[in-house]
Each structure stands twice: as C-alpha cells, then as structure tokens.
Design an enzyme around this catalytic site. Structure first.
Site, PDB file in Angstrom:
ATOM      1  N   GLU A 168      28.838  23.094 -23.965  1.00  0.00           N
ATOM      2  CA  GLU A 168      27.436  22.667 -23.993  1.00  0.00           C
ATOM      3  C   GLU A 168      27.290  21.486 -24.957  1.00  0.00           C
ATOM      4  OE1 GLU A 168      23.904  25.213 -25.288  1.00  0.00           O
ATOM      5  OE2 GLU A 168      23.831  25.520 -23.135  1.00  0.00           O
ATOM      6  N   GLY A 202      20.952  26.122 -30.838  1.00  0.00           N
ATOM      7  CA  GLY A 202      21.197  27.496 -30.387  1.00  0.00           C
ATOM      8  C   GLY A 202      22.656  27.913 -30.543  1.00  0.00           C
ATOM      9  N   ARG A 203      23.573  27.040 -30.143  1.00  0.00           N
ATOM     10  CA  ARG A 203      24.994  27.415 -30.188  1.00  0.00           C
ATOM     11  C   ARG A 203      25.582  27.301 -31.589  1.00  0.00           C
ATOM     12  NH1 ARG A 203      23.795  23.050 -27.164  1.00  0.00           N
ATOM     13  NH2 ARG A 203      24.632  21.019 -27.768  1.00  0.00           N
ATOM     14  N   GLU A 241      15.252  34.513 -18.912  1.00  0.00           N
ATOM     15  CA  GLU A 241      16.075  35.722 -18.919  1.00  0.00           C
ATOM     16  C   GLU A 241      15.699  36.640 -20.080  1.00  0.00           C
ATOM     17  OE1 GLU A 241      17.138  32.605 -18.655  1.00  0.00           O
ATOM     18  OE2 GLU A 241      18.991  32.437 -17.472  1.00  0.00           O
ATOM     19  N   HIS A 297      50.338  38.353 -19.043  1.00  0.00           N
ATOM     20  CA  HIS A 297      50.631  39.024 -17.770  1.00  0.00           C
ATOM     21  C   HIS A 297      49.649  38.583 -16.693  1.00  0.00           C
ATOM     22  CE1 HIS A 297      53.571  41.594 -19.746  1.00  0.00           C
ATOM     23  NE2 HIS A 297      52.775  41.444 -20.775  1.00  0.00           N
ATOM     24  N   LYS A 330      15.395  31.202 -29.664  1.00  0.00           N
ATOM     25  CA  LYS A 330      14.925  30.088 -30.487  1.00  0.00           C
ATOM     26  C   LYS A 330      13.560  29.607 -29.988  1.00  0.00           C
ATOM     27  CE  LYS A 330      16.079  25.397 -31.884  1.00  0.00           C
ATOM     28  NZ  LYS A 330      17.051  24.310 -31.893  1.00  0.00           N
TER      29      LYS A 330
HETATM   30  O1  F6P Z   1      19.847  27.030 -21.481  1.00  0.00           O
HETATM   31  C1  F6P Z   1      20.629  26.699 -22.551  1.00  0.00           C
HETATM   32  C2  F6P Z   1      20.010  27.144 -23.837  1.00  0.00           C
HETATM   33  O2  F6P Z   1      18.965  26.304 -24.179  1.00  0.00           O
HETATM   34  C3  F6P Z   1      21.051  27.200 -24.950  1.00  0.00           C
HETATM   35  O3  F6P Z   1      21.256  25.997 -25.557  1.00  0.00           O
HETATM   36  C4  F6P Z   1      20.481  28.257 -25.824  1.00  0.00           C
HETATM   37  O4  F6P Z   1      21.448  28.762 -26.700  1.00  0.00           O
HETATM   38  C5  F6P Z   1      20.018  29.262 -24.792  1.00  0.00           C
HETATM   39  O5  F6P Z   1      19.507  28.470 -23.738  1.00  0.00           O
HETATM   40  C6  F6P Z   1      18.993  30.248 -25.259  1.00  0.00           C
HETATM   41  O6  F6P Z   1      17.828  29.617 -25.730  1.00  0.00           O
HETATM   42  P1  F6P Z   1      16.775  30.407 -26.582  1.00  0.00           P
HETATM   43  O7  F6P Z   1      17.427  30.876 -27.830  1.00  0.00           O
HETATM   44  O8  F6P Z   1      15.668  29.431 -26.843  1.00  0.00           O
HETATM   45  O9  F6P Z   1      16.282  31.575 -25.764  1.00  0.00           O
END
Ligand code: F6P
Length: 554
Positions: A365, A279-280, A225, A396, A219
């Site tokens: 979140e 995002g979620r 990452e 289990h 987003k």
């Molecule tokens: O660190 C949490 C967060 O901001 C989430 O809310 C979001 O879904 C995720 O990181 C990824 O963010 P982006 O889509 O901006 O890379």
C-alpha cells in the site's frame, strides 16, 4: 518545526530518475556483472560472510548473500545521495509534510518517542499528546486485565474482539500472534475484519456477550466493513444485554470523535490518534489497544522502545551501516536492476505467522505507486510484491520454485537464537533449516556435483540447483516485544528508503478508492427490488444479473 515546509525534493530536482548518472551507472554495472555469481564473490573474499553484515537495535542483518559487490554498494549509496536520502530521512523525523498528496506529516516515529522528549508540529508538542493517550490506554488495559472493568451484568471480561480492517486489523492481529507468549492466557483475543459475515459469526459463536468487549478500530470511522461489523456486534450485544450495555462492551479507537459518537459509543470510551499516523503505520498508536490488553502496558512499552531503538539507528547511523537503508537499497537493486518482481518473507518462527500478511499492506500500500510525487509517470518498477509463510512450512510448498524456478525471488529469512518454547532440540532443527535454505539458494549444486553423486544422466539436469539466488538473513536473540518493535520499524523505514529513491509518496493510498466507489454503486443495484438498469460493461452486468438470479438470502 514548520510542519508546512515542503518535503525536501529528491529526484525531482535532478531530472527523471532513470536519466540520472547514478541510475545509468547502476544499469551499466548490472550488465557488466551479470555473470558474477555468489560463488565467485564468496571465493574472492573469505570474510564476506562477516563483512557484509550490519547490526542495530538488537537485529543482526547478513546481506552477504545478496548479489552485490563493494562496487555495487558504492553505486547504490551514490544513488541514495543523489536522491537526497539523508535529507528525506530528516524531513520525516522533523514532521515535514512528506505525505505530499495529503499534505501531511508521517510521524509514526513520534508514537514511540520516550516520555519527556519533545517534537513540535504546528506549535504543539505531539509527544505529550501521545503519552497522554498511552497513559489512558494503560489504565484501561490494566482494568480489563485485572477484572476491574466488568461487563454490564458485572461479569469479568474474558473475550476481547478487535473490529477493524487494513491497518486497523493487520498490525493488531500480527502483534497479538507474535507476542502471544507474553499474553494473559485467561483472555481470548479475536479479530474481525472481513465484511463476509462468516468472520463475525465464527468469531462470536462460542462467546458469551456478557463477557465480551469489542474494540472498534477505525482511523476514519467511515470504513464500510468495520462499521458493518460493528453494527453486527452492537446488535449481538444488545439483543442479549439491552441497549444500556454498549458503554461497558464497546470502546473505539479513531481520529473521528463525531463518527464514534454517531455510532453510539461514548467518547469517554474512545482512544484517539492523529491524522499524521497512517493506517498501516498505526499498530503502536491506540490502534494497538488490543495488543496492550493482551500483553500488558509494560510489554507494550518494551515494544515501543524497540521501535524507537530502530528509529534512533535509522536517523543517526551512516548509510553504509544503516539497516533500513541497506535493506531498502538492496531491494531497489533486486527490483530495478536484477528484475526481481517479488520478495518472499520467511520467518522461521511460528509466532510470526501473520508477519508476511502485515508486511503486504505496509510495503504494497506504501510503494505500489505509478507516479512520482509531482505526478509524473514512473518509467521504472516501484514496489515489489511481498508474500511469504513461516518456515519450515513453506519449504514443503513453494520453495521448489524459489530454488529451481525460472524467476529470481529474493528472500528475507528471519530467525531467533533462543526458543520461547524449548522442546527437545526442535528449535535447533528449525534454525538448521533456515541456515540450510540460504546456503542452498546462494550456492546451489552444480551438474558436476550431481554427476559425482552417481545420478543417472537423464535425471541429472533435474537435480541441478543453479544457486546465485539472493537472500538476506535477519537474526535476533529472542522474540521479545522489543525485538518485534525493532523488526517492524526496520521494514517501515526500508519502505521509506525505497519510496525516497523512487520519488513516490509512500504514505497515501489512492489506489484503494475506485473499487470502493464502484462497490457502493453495485451494492445499490444488488439490493434494488426491481431489476436494475445496469450500465456497466457486459461482464459486470452479466455477473450482477446472475448473482441476483441465483442468490439465497438464508
Ligand atoms: O482502504 C485502505 C485503508 O484506507 C487503509 O489504508 C486503512 O488501513 C484501512 O483502509 C482502514 O481504514 P480505517 O482505519 O479508517 O477504517
């Protein structure tokens, strides 16, 4: 609709939540009914199992095994009204800034409104914008699926790798796994999220770059990452195919066109969405591009229709028969009045194996908050911990604790009447297990029953099941894209219901920031050629020092 209008206030207008008469009444009621059991409730009302149920958008919810009576439910609805829940629901659907700390709407419901309907925010019809992106996504997905979109060497795309994290990963991977039955089987879909290089290396080690397409989902297009993995992917691709290959092997999904351009992806190959999609809450936006490539635009459309059917149900159904409202309020009851700290989500469907992980971000979140919307400290518990595994595997593993441990773990069982992969009577066996678990949790096995079975005295206490352990069961005819959409929307909205009762902002996530900031500082210290002057606490200093001394780069 004036999108700047303040969100309708809930508890903030009626004093602190725990001081409200409706909250106090529930506290007293919890105390007064402490000794009532599910055995009592079922004995008193033979129709309970068909009465405490509700249906909507193709989902059947049995909440008769929750520890509530009609009096409990009435008090919960009183609380909902006192917290202005109906107005809060309308506020979300009409684009008011219900995300108060970021001063934004949370309009994921607009992502699934049918073409031809309208919803204006700041004078712009967002539905037509959504439909325009969906149409571009469909064109692209069709070209990848039928081979018209080729790689740089003219070869057909066989592998699609989604790079993203959090909401840009968990929704897509969950939906792909859930709807794998409907997917095009000659396409391999993979998902890279973790900054641990193993994730990228293992996802690509057996793939041919000439046949591989990356969908970079972020987003913000600033997430460490995702950008790190996207750079690794770019290097992997260009090392084999040259710089010119990026245009055929990378597309982006983002709200940040500049970031996408800076990374080197042509914005013609970008699919956008909007800041009013959290995002979620974004798996049905362009973030779902990998889902659409896998299952095709028609199935994706069915999924959106399922989301929308639940939206319509949530917006228009009286609280007493409203699935997200019931689930949300029962969650508040378990969390705040029965003292349950967690919720186990137990899908009896292997295809839903990533559903609990998806729900963890959606619920925790959203509702893992310690202050109300106006910044006052909450003196009550907010979001519970969600966790789970598909049945029957969990039986289990951790079910022992759910049946005989000292804690209450409310369970959500999810099952389907029709198998997607019929094999002898295995689906019946699966469902028999689901029904048996709910029954065992509710009614248990008394000492008398254990003794009547001739159990030796010394073992009898070990074989007693107290029962009275709450669960709900969601039963659906078949795991279709429509059903998945409805199921996800059910949880999205029940999270909102709980946020409205707790008077928290379910759409921000400030709690993830501090760790990110500290990681940036620590990364520089780890990378430094000279021994850094570490100014952390003694534990962090010692860990960094030991890591620097012991690491191997190769
Ligand atoms: O660190 C949490 C967060 O901001 C989430 O809310 C979001 O879904 C995720 O990181 C990824 O963010 P982006 O889509 O901006 O890379």
């Amino acid at each position: 609709m004036d999108a700047k209008a303040p969100a309708t206030n809930g508890p903030a207008t009626g004093g602190p939540l725990t001081q409200r008469p409706q909250w106090q009444a529930l506290l007293q009621h919890a105390q007064a009914t402490r000794d009532r059991t599910l055995r009592d409730w079922f004995a008193d009302d033979p129709k309970r199992g068909t009465r405490l149920v509700a249906e909507g958008a193709g989902l059947y919810l049995d909440y008769s095994r929750q520890r509530v009576g009609d009096d409990t439910l009435a008090l919960l609805f009183d609380l909902a009204h006192a917290c202005a829940l109906p107005a809060r629901i309308q506020a979300m659907f009409t684009g008011q800034h219900v995300n108060v700390t970021e001063d934004r709407a949370a309009l994921h419901v607009a992502l699934r409104m049918p073409a031809g309907t309208r919803l204006e925010v700041d004078g712009t019809d967002v539905v037509s914008e959504v439909q325009a992106v969906l149409s571009r996504m469909s064109g692209f997905a069709d070209r990848v699926r039928d081979g018209r979109w080729t790689g740089a060497t003219g070869q057909r795309i066989r592998n699609v790798i989604n790079i993203g994290i959090g909401g840009s990963d968990l929704g897509p991977v969950m939906a792909y796994e859930a709807l794998r039955h409907y997917s095009q089987r000659d396409l391999t879909l993979r998902f890279v999220s973790n900054v641990d290089p193993t994730d990228f290396i293992e996802a690509t080690r057996d793939l041919d770059p000439a046949q591989t397409l990356f969908i970079v989902c972020s987003k913000t297009f600033t997430t460490q990452e995702t950008l790190t993995n996207a750079r690794a992917a770019r290097d992997w691709c260009t090392a084999a195919l040259g710089e010119g290959a990026i245009a055929r092997h990378f597309v982006a999904v983002s709200t940040n066109a500049e970031g996408v351009r800076d990374f080197g992806i042509d914005t013609d190959n970008m699919f956008g969405f909007w800041d009013w999609v959290g995002g979620r809450y974004s798996m049905d936006s362009a973030i779902g591009l990998s889902t659409m490539v896998a299952i095709g635009p028609a199935h994706f459309g069915d999924m959106l229709a399922g989301f929308h059917a639940m939206d319509v149900h949530f917006r228009g159904t009286p609280l007493e028969r409203n699935l997200p409202v019931l689930m949300g309020l029962l969650g508040v009851w378990n969390n705040d009045f029965l003292g349950a700290a967690t919720v186990a989500v137990l899908p009896y469907a292997q295809y839903l194996k990533r559903f609990p992980a998806y729900l963890q971000q959606l619920t925790m979140e959203s509702n893992g908050k310690h202050v109300t919307r106006d910044g006052s400290r909450c003196d009550y518990q907010t979001g519970p911990i969600y966790w789970g595994e598909p049945g029957t595997n969990g039986q289990h593993s951790f079910y022992q604790l759910i049946h005989q441990g000292t804690r209450i773990v409310p369970c959500d069982f999810i099952g389907f009447c029709q198998p997607l992969n019929p094999l002898d009577r295995q689906h019946d066996l699966l469902m028999a297990n689901l029904f048996a678990q709910g029954e065992a949790l509710a009614f248990g096995k008394s000492l008398q029953q254990v003794q009547d079975e001739g159990t030796p005295e010394r073992l009898a206490p070990h074989r007693v099941f107290d029962g009275n352990r709450p669960s709900s069961t969601i039963l659906v005819d078949r795991l279709t894209p429509h059903a998945l959409g409805a199921l996800v929307a059910l949880y999205e909205h029940s999270v909102y219901v709980q946020g409205a009762i707790w008077d928290i902002d379910s759409f921000d996530q400030w709690g993830v920031e501090l760790g990110k900031q500290l990681a940036r500082r620590t990364e520089a210290e780890i990378a430094s050629a000279q021994a850094p002057s570490l100014q952390h606490d003694s534990s962090t200093n010692a860990l960094i020092t030991r890591y620097r001394a012991h690491r191997r780069r190769k």
